[in-house]
Motif scaffolding. Structure first.
Motif, PDB file in Angstrom:
ATOM      1  N   VAL A  34      72.842 150.943 -25.872  1.00 33.46           N
ATOM      2  CA  VAL A  34      74.037 150.094 -25.858  1.00 33.46           C
ATOM      3  C   VAL A  34      75.193 150.781 -26.551  1.00 33.46           C
ATOM      4  CG1 VAL A  34      74.973 147.845 -26.536  1.00 33.46           C
ATOM      5  CG2 VAL A  34      72.591 148.026 -25.776  1.00 33.46           C
ATOM      6  N   SER A  35      74.925 151.452 -27.672  1.00 31.13           N
ATOM      7  CA  SER A  35      75.984 152.136 -28.413  1.00 31.13           C
ATOM      8  C   SER A  35      75.382 153.258 -29.244  1.00 31.13           C
ATOM      9  CB  SER A  35      76.728 151.146 -29.333  1.00 31.13           C
ATOM     10  OG  SER A  35      75.839 150.610 -30.303  1.00 31.13           O
ATOM     11  N   GLY A  36      76.242 154.175 -29.690  1.00 30.45           N
ATOM     12  CA  GLY A  36      75.809 155.276 -30.535  1.00 30.45           C
ATOM     13  C   GLY A  36      75.602 156.579 -29.795  1.00 30.45           C
ATOM     14  N   LEU A  37      75.689 156.560 -28.461  1.00 34.72           N
ATOM     15  CA  LEU A  37      75.452 157.747 -27.647  1.00 34.72           C
ATOM     16  C   LEU A  37      76.341 157.664 -26.416  1.00 34.72           C
ATOM     17  CD1 LEU A  37      73.387 160.097 -28.066  1.00 34.72           C
ATOM     18  CD2 LEU A  37      71.965 158.994 -26.336  1.00 34.72           C
TER      19      LEU A  37
ATOM     20  N   GLY B  12      71.691 174.912 -33.450  1.00 30.94           N
ATOM     21  CA  GLY B  12      70.780 175.204 -34.547  1.00 30.94           C
ATOM     22  C   GLY B  12      69.707 174.169 -34.783  1.00 30.94           C
ATOM     23  N   GLY B  13      69.608 173.166 -33.922  1.00 29.54           N
ATOM     24  CA  GLY B  13      68.563 172.159 -34.115  1.00 29.54           C
ATOM     25  C   GLY B  13      68.912 170.818 -33.525  1.00 29.54           C
ATOM     26  N   PHE B  14      68.638 169.768 -34.282  1.00 30.18           N
ATOM     27  CA  PHE B  14      68.851 168.403 -33.812  1.00 30.18           C
ATOM     28  C   PHE B  14      69.476 167.572 -34.930  1.00 30.18           C
ATOM     29  CE2 PHE B  14      65.439 170.105 -31.277  1.00 30.18           C
ATOM     30  CZ  PHE B  14      65.702 169.636 -29.998  1.00 30.18           C
ATOM     31  N   GLU B  15      70.185 166.528 -34.519  1.00 26.80           N
ATOM     32  CA  GLU B  15      70.778 165.590 -35.464  1.00 26.80           C
ATOM     33  C   GLU B  15      70.332 164.169 -35.098  1.00 26.80           C
ATOM     34  OE1 GLU B  15      75.143 163.935 -36.991  1.00 26.80           O
ATOM     35  OE2 GLU B  15      75.003 165.571 -35.535  1.00 26.80           O
ATOM     36  N   ALA B  16      69.857 163.438 -36.105  1.00 23.28           N
ATOM     37  CA  ALA B  16      69.423 162.063 -35.888  1.00 23.28           C
ATOM     38  C   ALA B  16      70.647 161.150 -35.809  1.00 23.28           C
ATOM     39  CB  ALA B  16      68.502 161.606 -37.009  1.00 23.28           C
ATOM     40  N   LEU B  17      70.790 160.457 -34.684  1.00 21.41           N
ATOM     41  CA  LEU B  17      71.934 159.566 -34.484  1.00 21.41           C
ATOM     42  C   LEU B  17      71.460 158.116 -34.437  1.00 21.41           C
ATOM     43  CD1 LEU B  17      74.086 161.312 -31.722  1.00 21.41           C
ATOM     44  CD2 LEU B  17      74.471 161.296 -34.187  1.00 21.41           C
ATOM     45  N   PRO B  18      72.046 157.241 -35.247  1.00 15.78           N
ATOM     46  CA  PRO B  18      71.712 155.807 -35.127  1.00 15.78           C
ATOM     47  C   PRO B  18      72.252 155.261 -33.811  1.00 15.78           C
ATOM     48  CG  PRO B  18      72.784 156.308 -37.236  1.00 15.78           C
ATOM     49  CD  PRO B  18      72.959 157.496 -36.358  1.00 15.78           C
ATOM     50  N   VAL B  19      71.417 154.548 -33.085  1.00 15.77           N
ATOM     51  CA  VAL B  19      71.830 153.971 -31.806  1.00 15.77           C
ATOM     52  C   VAL B  19      71.365 152.521 -31.746  1.00 15.77           C
ATOM     53  CG1 VAL B  19      71.800 156.160 -30.546  1.00 15.77           C
ATOM     54  CG2 VAL B  19      69.730 154.773 -30.653  1.00 15.77           C
TER      55      VAL B  19
ATOM     56  N   ASP C  18      60.275 157.592 -25.254  1.00 19.92           N
ATOM     57  CA  ASP C  18      59.709 158.404 -26.341  1.00 19.92           C
ATOM     58  C   ASP C  18      60.788 159.043 -27.204  1.00 19.92           C
ATOM     59  OD1 ASP C  18      57.191 157.771 -25.495  1.00 19.92           O
ATOM     60  OD2 ASP C  18      56.897 159.620 -24.333  1.00 19.92           O
ATOM     61  N   ALA C  19      62.040 159.020 -26.726  1.00 20.28           N
ATOM     62  CA  ALA C  19      63.124 159.615 -27.511  1.00 20.28           C
ATOM     63  C   ALA C  19      63.539 158.730 -28.675  1.00 20.28           C
ATOM     64  CB  ALA C  19      64.337 159.875 -26.612  1.00 20.28           C
ATOM     65  N   VAL C  20      63.209 157.451 -28.616  1.00 19.03           N
ATOM     66  CA  VAL C  20      63.650 156.484 -29.628  1.00 19.03           C
ATOM     67  C   VAL C  20      62.639 156.451 -30.766  1.00 19.03           C
ATOM     68  CG1 VAL C  20      64.305 154.104 -30.071  1.00 19.03           C
ATOM     69  CG2 VAL C  20      64.802 155.142 -27.843  1.00 19.03           C
ATOM     70  N   GLN C  21      63.143 156.620 -31.988  1.00 24.33           N
ATOM     71  CA  GLN C  21      62.309 156.558 -33.184  1.00 24.33           C
ATOM     72  C   GLN C  21      62.944 155.593 -34.187  1.00 24.33           C
ATOM     73  OE1 GLN C  21      59.405 157.793 -33.876  1.00 24.33           O
ATOM     74  NE2 GLN C  21      59.071 159.397 -32.345  1.00 24.33           N
ATOM     75  N   THR C  22      62.102 154.966 -35.003  1.00 29.63           N
ATOM     76  CA  THR C  22      62.579 154.090 -36.072  1.00 29.63           C
ATOM     77  C   THR C  22      62.455 154.830 -37.393  1.00 29.63           C
ATOM     78  OG1 THR C  22      61.873 152.123 -34.856  1.00 29.63           O
ATOM     79  CG2 THR C  22      62.313 151.866 -37.211  1.00 29.63           C
ATOM     80  N   ILE C  23      63.586 155.056 -38.046  1.00 31.91           N
ATOM     81  CA  ILE C  23      63.624 155.794 -39.307  1.00 31.91           C
ATOM     82  C   ILE C  23      64.375 154.963 -40.341  1.00 31.91           C
ATOM     83  CG2 ILE C  23      64.328 157.930 -40.438  1.00 31.91           C
ATOM     84  CD1 ILE C  23      64.325 159.251 -37.665  1.00 31.91           C
ATOM     85  N   GLU C  24      63.681 154.589 -41.408  1.00 29.92           N
ATOM     86  CA  GLU C  24      64.268 153.763 -42.484  1.00 29.92           C
ATOM     87  C   GLU C  24      64.930 152.518 -41.904  1.00 29.92           C
ATOM     88  OE1 GLU C  24      66.886 156.244 -44.696  1.00 29.92           O
ATOM     89  OE2 GLU C  24      65.270 157.424 -45.592  1.00 29.92           O
ATOM     90  N   ASN C  25      64.162 151.845 -41.044  1.00 32.59           N
ATOM     91  CA  ASN C  25      64.593 150.590 -40.415  1.00 32.59           C
ATOM     92  C   ASN C  25      65.809 150.752 -39.514  1.00 32.59           C
ATOM     93  OD1 ASN C  25      62.556 149.109 -41.756  1.00 32.59           O
ATOM     94  ND2 ASN C  25      63.851 148.901 -43.579  1.00 32.59           N
ATOM     95  N   GLN C  26      66.095 151.974 -39.098  1.00 32.43           N
ATOM     96  CA  GLN C  26      67.186 152.243 -38.161  1.00 32.43           C
ATOM     97  C   GLN C  26      66.616 152.857 -36.887  1.00 32.43           C
ATOM     98  OE1 GLN C  26      70.055 154.637 -40.576  1.00 32.43           O
ATOM     99  NE2 GLN C  26      71.558 153.133 -39.894  1.00 32.43           N
ATOM    100  N   THR C  27      67.148 152.413 -35.758  1.00 31.83           N
ATOM    101  CA  THR C  27      66.739 152.983 -34.472  1.00 31.83           C
ATOM    102  C   THR C  27      67.569 154.232 -34.217  1.00 31.83           C
ATOM    103  OG1 THR C  27      66.223 150.767 -33.658  1.00 31.83           O
ATOM    104  CG2 THR C  27      66.453 152.512 -32.022  1.00 31.83           C
TER     105      THR C  27
END
Length: 411
Positions: free
Chosen positions: A381-384, A361-368, A344-353
């Protein structure tokens, strides 16, 4: 005093040497001046290039900062709690290996009925419409049928004969008990009453077999009713149309459950078994549903040389529509994976996982880049990196907030 020839030659040599010396000095000065100019020009170019590099670096830093801002979601701790957002540490976990199969959503044939009139006739009313939800016993259409009229007439006649036979039986019974008539007359009346009862039951069951009742003002009026709660998915009847007794004029299906069917090659039959856990997803939307395999065919198809497997899915919202292509992930044995996050932690945003990393102060969206998933956890696999804290529940709230922030930034 006269100048001798030798003196003139000596003077000419002196003048020539002087001229040569003066020209050399001039060339030397020009050469030095040219070198100085070239050095100055090179220094100017270098200064300009340095300025360009500084500008590029500044621009890249600005873009990186803006990109960081665009991917940030500012939330206080109270807001995080109210939104029900949970945080979990990314790390190793056991993940079930999954084999993916392409499938299709189909009607649950155990809850799908092809409604036939069972009585030839003409459509007098067509009540149900295509796509309409109907309840069990609700009238779909009314058909005028001569065959039904004859069967109802047969029932009415049988009932009249039974009533007459009962009167005769009661009279003969009383006369026999009073020793007025012979026992034979009483037994004959009793037999006639039993035969009349049989005729009535026979006529009643004939009507019940076609779904008709015995009582109706119009003897030929046949009401075609829904066999169970469902949706009219097919309709082949118009007002005034003549229909045969075996014509399929409505198809009613209970879409609260559907089948996800897929083909299994012989090499995969050892890993696909009844009761095995699966995950069904579609590219049409982000929803994913869990289920178990309810059926695996015992025979291979003559054309495909594959076995048919089936998953029964609950479909309360009607999102899984028959005809939708799906991916069925069949889970096998557990495997150790070095870096995972909750699915449930994985989201698709603008065709990016992406995942949402917890920051100050909050959260940052990281491409993975994600690998395998069993519906519960997903491999990263990568990005985290291990130890990073990511949002693991209600991440759609963060996705929504990120979308609002991006829209505001564009304006």
């Amino acid at each position: 005093m006269a100048i001798t020839k030798k003196q003139r030659i000596a003077m000419a040599v002196i003048v020539l040497v002087g001229l040569l010396a003066g020209g050399g000095l001039l060339l030397t000065e020009r050469h030095k001046t040219g070198e100085a100019a070239e050095q100055a020009e090179a220094a100017g170019h270098a200064h300009k290039e340095g300025d360009g590099d500084d500008k590029k670096a500044a621009s890249a830093s600005k873009e990186a900062h803006e990109e960081h801002e665009e991917r940030s979601v500012k939330l206080t701790e109270d807001q995080v709690k109210k939104a029900g957002i949970a945080v979990q540490v990314a790390g190793p976990a056991k993940l079930q290996a999954a084999a993916e199969f392409t499938g299709e959503i189909r009607f649950n044939e155990d809850r799908t009925a092809h409604v036939v009139p069972r009585m030839a006739g003409v459509a007098e009313q067509v009540v149900a419409n295509l796509g309409q939800s109907v309840r069990k016993g609700e009238v779909l259409a009314v058909i005028a049928s001569n065959s039904l009229s004859e069967q109802r007439s047969e029932l009415l006649t049988a009932q009249e004969r039974r009533d007459a036979a009962r009167v005769t039986y009661e009279r003969e019974k009383k006369l026999w008990q009073e020793k007025i008539s012979a026992e034979q007359d009483y037994l004959q009346a009793q037999s006639a009453l039993r035969e009349a009862d049989i005729a009535v039951r026979n006529a009643t069951q004939k009507l019940a077999a076609v779904g008709a009742t015995g009582s109706s003002v119009n003897l030929n009026r046949f009401e075609l009713r829904a066999p169970f709660d469902g949706t009219v998915v097919e309709k082949h009847l118009a007002l005034g149309e003549a229909v045969k007794e075996d014509a399929s004029i409505f198809t009613v299906s209970d879409l609260r459950t559907v089948w996800a069917e897929f083909n299994v090659a012989p090499k995969d039959l050892a890993t696909v078994r009844v009761g095995q856990r699966v995950s069904v997803s579609s590219t049409a939307f982000e929803s994913k549903v869990q289920g178990t395999i309810s059926y695996v065919g015992a025979l291979l198809g003559e054309q495909t040389r594959t076995a048919r497997a089936r998953v029964t899915l609950t479909n309360p919202d009607g999102a899984w529509r028959p005809g939708l292509f799906v991916t069925v992930s069949v889970y096998g044995e557990n495997q150790d994976v070095a870096l995972t996050v909750p699915a449930d932690a994985v989201q698709t945003i603008e065709n990016q996982t992406m995942v949402f990393k917890a920051v100050s102060g909050g959260f940052e969206a990281l491409p993975v880049k994600v690998g395998r998933s069993d519906g519960r956890v997903a491999e990263v696999v990568s990005g985290l990196k291990a130890g990073d804290q990511v949002a693991s529940k209600n991440t759609f709230v963060l996705k929504s907030e990120l979308g609002k922030a991006s829209a505001g930034h564009e304006h």
